[in-house]
Design an enzyme around this catalytic site. Sequence first.
Site, PDB file in Angstrom:
ATOM      1  N   LYS A  13       0.479   3.356   4.700  1.00 13.33           N
ATOM      2  CA  LYS A  13      -0.645   2.587   5.271  1.00 13.33           C
ATOM      3  C   LYS A  13      -0.221   1.145   5.559  1.00 13.33           C
ATOM      4  CE  LYS A  13      -3.539   3.187   1.828  1.00 13.33           C
ATOM      5  NZ  LYS A  13      -2.653   3.929   0.887  1.00 13.33           N
ATOM      6  N   ARG A  88     -12.215   2.281  -0.822  1.00 12.47           N
ATOM      7  CA  ARG A  88     -11.546   3.233  -1.700  1.00 12.47           C
ATOM      8  C   ARG A  88     -12.549   4.028  -2.534  1.00 12.47           C
ATOM      9  NH1 ARG A  88      -6.349   0.411  -2.077  1.00 12.47           N
ATOM     10  NH2 ARG A  88      -4.830   1.563  -3.265  1.00 12.47           N
ATOM     11  N   ARG A 127      10.068   1.676  -2.636  1.00  7.93           N
ATOM     12  CA  ARG A 127       9.381   0.654  -1.830  1.00  7.93           C
ATOM     13  C   ARG A 127       9.750  -0.762  -2.278  1.00  7.93           C
ATOM     14  NH1 ARG A 127       3.218   1.545  -0.707  1.00  7.93           N
ATOM     15  NH2 ARG A 127       2.898   1.423  -2.948  1.00  7.93           N
ATOM     16  N   ARG A 160       7.005  -3.730  -6.588  1.00  6.08           N
ATOM     17  CA  ARG A 160       5.719  -3.902  -7.270  1.00  6.08           C
ATOM     18  C   ARG A 160       5.711  -3.267  -8.662  1.00  6.08           C
ATOM     19  NH1 ARG A 160       1.565  -1.863  -2.802  1.00  6.08           N
ATOM     20  NH2 ARG A 160       0.523  -1.183  -4.705  1.00  6.08           N
ATOM     21  N   ARG A 171      -2.222   6.537 -10.039  1.00  7.64           N
ATOM     22  CA  ARG A 171      -2.797   6.104  -8.747  1.00  7.64           C
ATOM     23  C   ARG A 171      -3.094   7.308  -7.845  1.00  7.64           C
ATOM     24  NH1 ARG A 171       1.515   2.074  -6.890  1.00  7.64           N
ATOM     25  NH2 ARG A 171       0.218   1.835  -5.051  1.00  7.64           N
TER      26      ARG A 171
END
Length: 216
Positions: A13, A88, A127, A160, A171
Site C-alpha cells: 500500500k 482500518r 522492508r 520499522r 498485525r
Amino acid sequence: MIVILLGPPGVGKGTQGVLLCEQLGLHHLSTGDLLRAARREGTPLGQEAQKFMDAGQLVPDEVILGMVGEKLTEMGRDAGVVFDGFPRTVPQAEALGALLSGLDRRVDRVIVLTADDRVLVQRVSGRRSCPECGTVYNVHFNPPSEAGKCDKDGAALTHRADDSEETVATRLEVYRRQTEPLVSFYERSDAEVRHVDGDQAVDKVQGLMQEALGQR
Ligand code: AMP
C-alpha cells in the site's frame, strides 16, 4: 477523487500509494506515516500511539479520526486523496463517510491489494523505509541503488520496529479481524471496489491500479 487502499501489512500500500500520487497528482494520506512522524517528534499523540503500534495493535479510533480530520481540512475540500492504512475499522469507515459528506464528497474507489501470508511476511521482514520522504524499499524485491540509502534524498533507511516476524503475525490477525470486513462494507456502498493482485512486479501492480482508477 477519493481513493482508499485496503490490504494487509506488507502488500504494498505504501509503495503503490506514493507512486499513484506522484503519477496522478493526488495527496497521499498514510495514517501509519503520520503516527510515525508524531512518534519521532515526541508529541503526546505520538507517545499515546507508541504502545499500540509496538504491539501490532490498532491505535484507538478517536486518535486516528482527529488526526485525519485535521489533515483533510489542511488539504482543502477539492484535494484528490489516496488513503493508505485508513480506514482500518468499520467505525473509522463510518466516520470518514460522515466527514466527507460534510464536505459534499464521498469515497469514489476502493482498491483491495491481495497477496498470500507467506509473501507478506517475507515482504515485511525485508522492508526498509526512508524516514525523510517515506519511500519504501525492500531488500529482496525492490532494493535502493546504494544499500541502506534512499535513492531520492540519500537519507539512511530504517527498519520499522513493528516489522519483526512476531509483530507481523499479530498485525495480520488484526487485519483479518478488524479491517478485512471493510471490503464488504465498501462493496455494499456506492464506491467502486476493485481487487488487484499485489504479488507482482511494482510497475505491473501500479499499471493495474491506474487501470482500476480509469486512468489508463
Ligand atoms: P501502517 O504503517 O499502516 O502499517 O501502520 C502501522 C501501525 O500504525 C499499525 O500497526 C497501527 O498500530 C497504527 N495505525 C496506522 N493506521 C491506523 C488506523 N487507521 N487505525 C488504527 N491504527 C493505525
